[in-house]
Motif scaffolding. Structure first.
Motif, PDB file in Angstrom:
ATOM      1  N   GLU A   1       0.951  -1.181   0.120  1.00 16.06           N
ATOM      2  CA  GLU A   1       0.399   0.364  -0.250  1.00 16.06           C
ATOM      3  C   GLU A   1       1.238   1.167   0.042  1.00 16.06           C
ATOM      4  O   GLU A   1       0.298   2.184  -0.700  1.00 16.06           O
ATOM      5  CB  GLU A   1      -1.163  -0.045   0.560  1.00 16.06           C
ATOM      6  CG  GLU A   1      -2.177  -1.144   1.302  1.00 16.06           C
ATOM      7  CD  GLU A   1      -2.785  -1.112  -0.090  1.00 16.06           C
ATOM      8  OE1 GLU A   1      -3.161   0.290  -0.293  1.00 16.06           O
ATOM      9  OE2 GLU A   1      -3.140  -2.100  -0.998  1.00 16.06           O
ATOM     10  N   ALA A   2       1.942   0.929   0.433  1.00 13.47           N
ATOM     11  CA  ALA A   2       3.018   2.165   0.919  1.00 13.47           C
ATOM     12  C   ALA A   2       3.447   2.531  -0.631  1.00 13.47           C
ATOM     13  O   ALA A   2       3.298   3.647  -0.835  1.00 13.47           O
ATOM     14  CB  ALA A   2       3.710   2.070   1.437  1.00 13.47           C
ATOM     15  N   GLN A   3       3.672   1.324  -0.869  1.00 15.84           N
ATOM     16  CA  GLN A   3       4.798   1.841  -2.366  1.00 15.84           C
ATOM     17  C   GLN A   3       3.980   1.409  -3.379  1.00 15.84           C
ATOM     18  O   GLN A   3       3.492   2.785  -4.954  1.00 15.84           O
ATOM     19  CB  GLN A   3       4.777  -0.306  -2.767  1.00 15.84           C
ATOM     20  CG  GLN A   3       5.928  -0.610  -2.397  1.00 15.84           C
ATOM     21  CD  GLN A   3       6.096  -1.980  -2.995  1.00 15.84           C
ATOM     22  OE1 GLN A   3       6.478  -2.209  -4.111  1.00 15.84           O
ATOM     23  NE2 GLN A   3       6.819  -2.753  -1.689  1.00 15.84           N
ATOM     24  N   ARG A   4       2.154   1.846  -3.535  1.00 12.81           N
ATOM     25  CA  ARG A   4       1.460   2.305  -5.129  1.00 12.81           C
ATOM     26  C   ARG A   4       0.917   3.895  -4.292  1.00 12.81           C
ATOM     27  O   ARG A   4       1.223   4.179  -5.026  1.00 12.81           O
ATOM     28  CB  ARG A   4      -0.221   1.514  -4.006  1.00 12.81           C
ATOM     29  CG  ARG A   4      -0.458   0.499  -4.939  1.00 12.81           C
ATOM     30  CD  ARG A   4      -1.662  -0.757  -4.727  1.00 12.81           C
ATOM     31  NE  ARG A   4      -1.630  -0.935  -5.481  1.00 12.81           N
ATOM     32  CZ  ARG A   4      -2.469  -3.068  -4.058  1.00 12.81           C
ATOM     33  NH1 ARG A   4      -2.521  -2.667  -3.296  1.00 12.81           N
ATOM     34  NH2 ARG A   4      -2.348  -3.891  -5.209  1.00 12.81           N
ATOM     35  N   ALA A   5       1.387   4.536  -3.366  1.00 18.92           N
ATOM     36  CA  ALA A   5       0.546   5.431  -2.687  1.00 18.92           C
ATOM     37  C   ALA A   5       2.031   6.332  -2.936  1.00 18.92           C
ATOM     38  O   ALA A   5       1.602   7.844  -3.723  1.00 18.92           O
ATOM     39  CB  ALA A   5       0.746   5.823  -1.516  1.00 18.92           C
TER      40      ALA A   5
ATOM     41  N   ALA B   1       3.246   9.691  -9.796  1.00 15.52           N
ATOM     42  CA  ALA B   1       2.366  10.098 -11.277  1.00 15.52           C
ATOM     43  C   ALA B   1       1.710  11.472 -11.320  1.00 15.52           C
ATOM     44  O   ALA B   1       1.586  12.186 -12.192  1.00 15.52           O
ATOM     45  CB  ALA B   1       1.498   8.590 -11.322  1.00 15.52           C
ATOM     46  N   GLU B   2       1.121  11.879  -9.863  1.00 18.07           N
ATOM     47  CA  GLU B   2       0.222  13.155  -9.693  1.00 18.07           C
ATOM     48  C   GLU B   2       1.020  13.747 -10.366  1.00 18.07           C
ATOM     49  O   GLU B   2       1.303  15.264 -11.223  1.00 18.07           O
ATOM     50  CB  GLU B   2      -0.519  13.111  -9.218  1.00 18.07           C
ATOM     51  CG  GLU B   2      -1.131  14.060  -8.490  1.00 18.07           C
ATOM     52  CD  GLU B   2      -1.788  14.190  -7.537  1.00 18.07           C
ATOM     53  OE1 GLU B   2      -2.524  15.425  -7.603  1.00 18.07           O
ATOM     54  OE2 GLU B   2      -2.196  13.687  -6.828  1.00 18.07           O
ATOM     55  N   ALA B   3       2.408  14.281  -9.532  1.00 16.88           N
ATOM     56  CA  ALA B   3       3.386  15.398  -9.328  1.00 16.88           C
ATOM     57  C   ALA B   3       4.279  15.427 -11.099  1.00 16.88           C
ATOM     58  O   ALA B   3       4.294  16.800 -11.985  1.00 16.88           O
ATOM     59  CB  ALA B   3       4.878  15.593  -8.523  1.00 16.88           C
ATOM     60  N   GLU B   4       3.821  14.568 -12.120  1.00 16.42           N
ATOM     61  CA  GLU B   4       4.693  13.736 -13.066  1.00 16.42           C
ATOM     62  C   GLU B   4       3.795  14.098 -14.334  1.00 16.42           C
ATOM     63  O   GLU B   4       4.019  14.485 -15.346  1.00 16.42           O
ATOM     64  CB  GLU B   4       5.686  13.127 -13.533  1.00 16.42           C
ATOM     65  CG  GLU B   4       6.726  13.097 -12.588  1.00 16.42           C
ATOM     66  CD  GLU B   4       7.260  14.455 -13.202  1.00 16.42           C
ATOM     67  OE1 GLU B   4       8.085  14.352 -14.187  1.00 16.42           O
ATOM     68  OE2 GLU B   4       7.888  14.646 -11.361  1.00 16.42           O
ATOM     69  N   GLY B   5       2.471  15.200 -14.051  1.00 12.93           N
ATOM     70  CA  GLY B   5       0.902  14.805 -15.115  1.00 12.93           C
ATOM     71  C   GLY B   5       0.807  13.564 -15.482  1.00 12.93           C
ATOM     72  O   GLY B   5      -0.091  13.090 -16.804  1.00 12.93           O
ATOM     73  N   MET B   6       1.184  12.463 -14.918  1.00  4.30           N
ATOM     74  CA  MET B   6       1.409  11.495 -15.613  1.00  4.30           C
ATOM     75  C   MET B   6      -0.447  10.671 -14.936  1.00  4.30           C
ATOM     76  O   MET B   6      -0.858  10.151 -14.344  1.00  4.30           O
ATOM     77  CB  MET B   6       2.083  10.434 -15.133  1.00  4.30           C
ATOM     78  CG  MET B   6       3.822  10.488 -15.455  1.00  4.30           C
ATOM     79  SD  MET B   6       4.062   9.408 -14.826  1.00  4.30           S
ATOM     80  CE  MET B   6       6.058  10.014 -16.078  1.00  4.30           C
TER      81      MET B   6
ATOM     82  N   ILE C   1      -2.165   6.685 -14.213  1.00  2.29           N
ATOM     83  CA  ILE C   1      -1.866   5.255 -14.502  1.00  2.29           C
ATOM     84  C   ILE C   1      -2.832   4.632 -15.041  1.00  2.29           C
ATOM     85  O   ILE C   1      -4.544   4.674 -14.979  1.00  2.29           O
ATOM     86  CB  ILE C   1      -1.967   4.730 -12.664  1.00  2.29           C
ATOM     87  CG1 ILE C   1      -1.020   5.461 -12.286  1.00  2.29           C
ATOM     88  CG2 ILE C   1      -1.595   3.330 -12.239  1.00  2.29           C
ATOM     89  CD1 ILE C   1      -0.433   5.344 -10.845  1.00  2.29           C
ATOM     90  N   LEU C   2      -2.733   3.343 -15.788  1.00  2.00           N
ATOM     91  CA  LEU C   2      -3.582   2.871 -16.577  1.00  2.00           C
ATOM     92  C   LEU C   2      -4.216   1.305 -16.561  1.00  2.00           C
ATOM     93  O   LEU C   2      -5.034   0.907 -16.456  1.00  2.00           O
ATOM     94  CB  LEU C   2      -2.890   2.989 -17.796  1.00  2.00           C
ATOM     95  CG  LEU C   2      -3.083   3.730 -19.157  1.00  2.00           C
ATOM     96  CD1 LEU C   2      -2.543   4.228 -20.394  1.00  2.00           C
ATOM     97  CD2 LEU C   2      -3.995   5.098 -19.074  1.00  2.00           C
ATOM     98  N   GLN C   3      -2.449   1.597 -15.871  1.00  2.98           N
ATOM     99  CA  GLN C   3      -2.672  -0.732 -15.297  1.00  2.98           C
ATOM    100  C   GLN C   3      -1.775  -0.339 -14.143  1.00  2.98           C
ATOM    101  O   GLN C   3      -0.747   0.183 -14.086  1.00  2.98           O
ATOM    102  CB  GLN C   3      -2.050  -1.479 -16.901  1.00  2.98           C
ATOM    103  CG  GLN C   3      -1.923  -3.210 -16.258  1.00  2.98           C
ATOM    104  CD  GLN C   3      -2.350  -3.824 -17.752  1.00  2.98           C
ATOM    105  OE1 GLN C   3      -1.411  -2.908 -18.844  1.00  2.98           O
ATOM    106  NE2 GLN C   3      -2.679  -4.407 -17.697  1.00  2.98           N
TER     107      GLN C   3
END
Length: 53
Positions: free
Chosen positions: A4-8, A14-19, A21-23
């Motif tokens: 869960e910490a890795q997912r967070a 991803a949010e900071a880089e404007g990405m 997550i599709l999968q």
């Protein structure tokens, strides 16, 4: 880090880089050792859906 910490952490990056997550690919396996890719099929599968730059 737990899963869960890795997912967070990935979500924050991803949010900071404007990405977007599709999968998600999940494995419960260590990344250590010379044979890590042989023991982690999800790790080798993960880049396939990514579009080229």
């Amino acid at each position: 880090m737990g899963i869960e910490a890795q997912r967070a952490a990935v979500a924050r990056f991803a949010e900071a880089e404007g990405m977007i997550i599709l999968q998600e690919f999940t494995e419960i396996e260590t990344g250590k050792g010379a044979d890590a890719l042989d023991r982690r099929p999800q790790l080798t599968a993960a880049p396939r859906p990514c579009p080229p730059d």
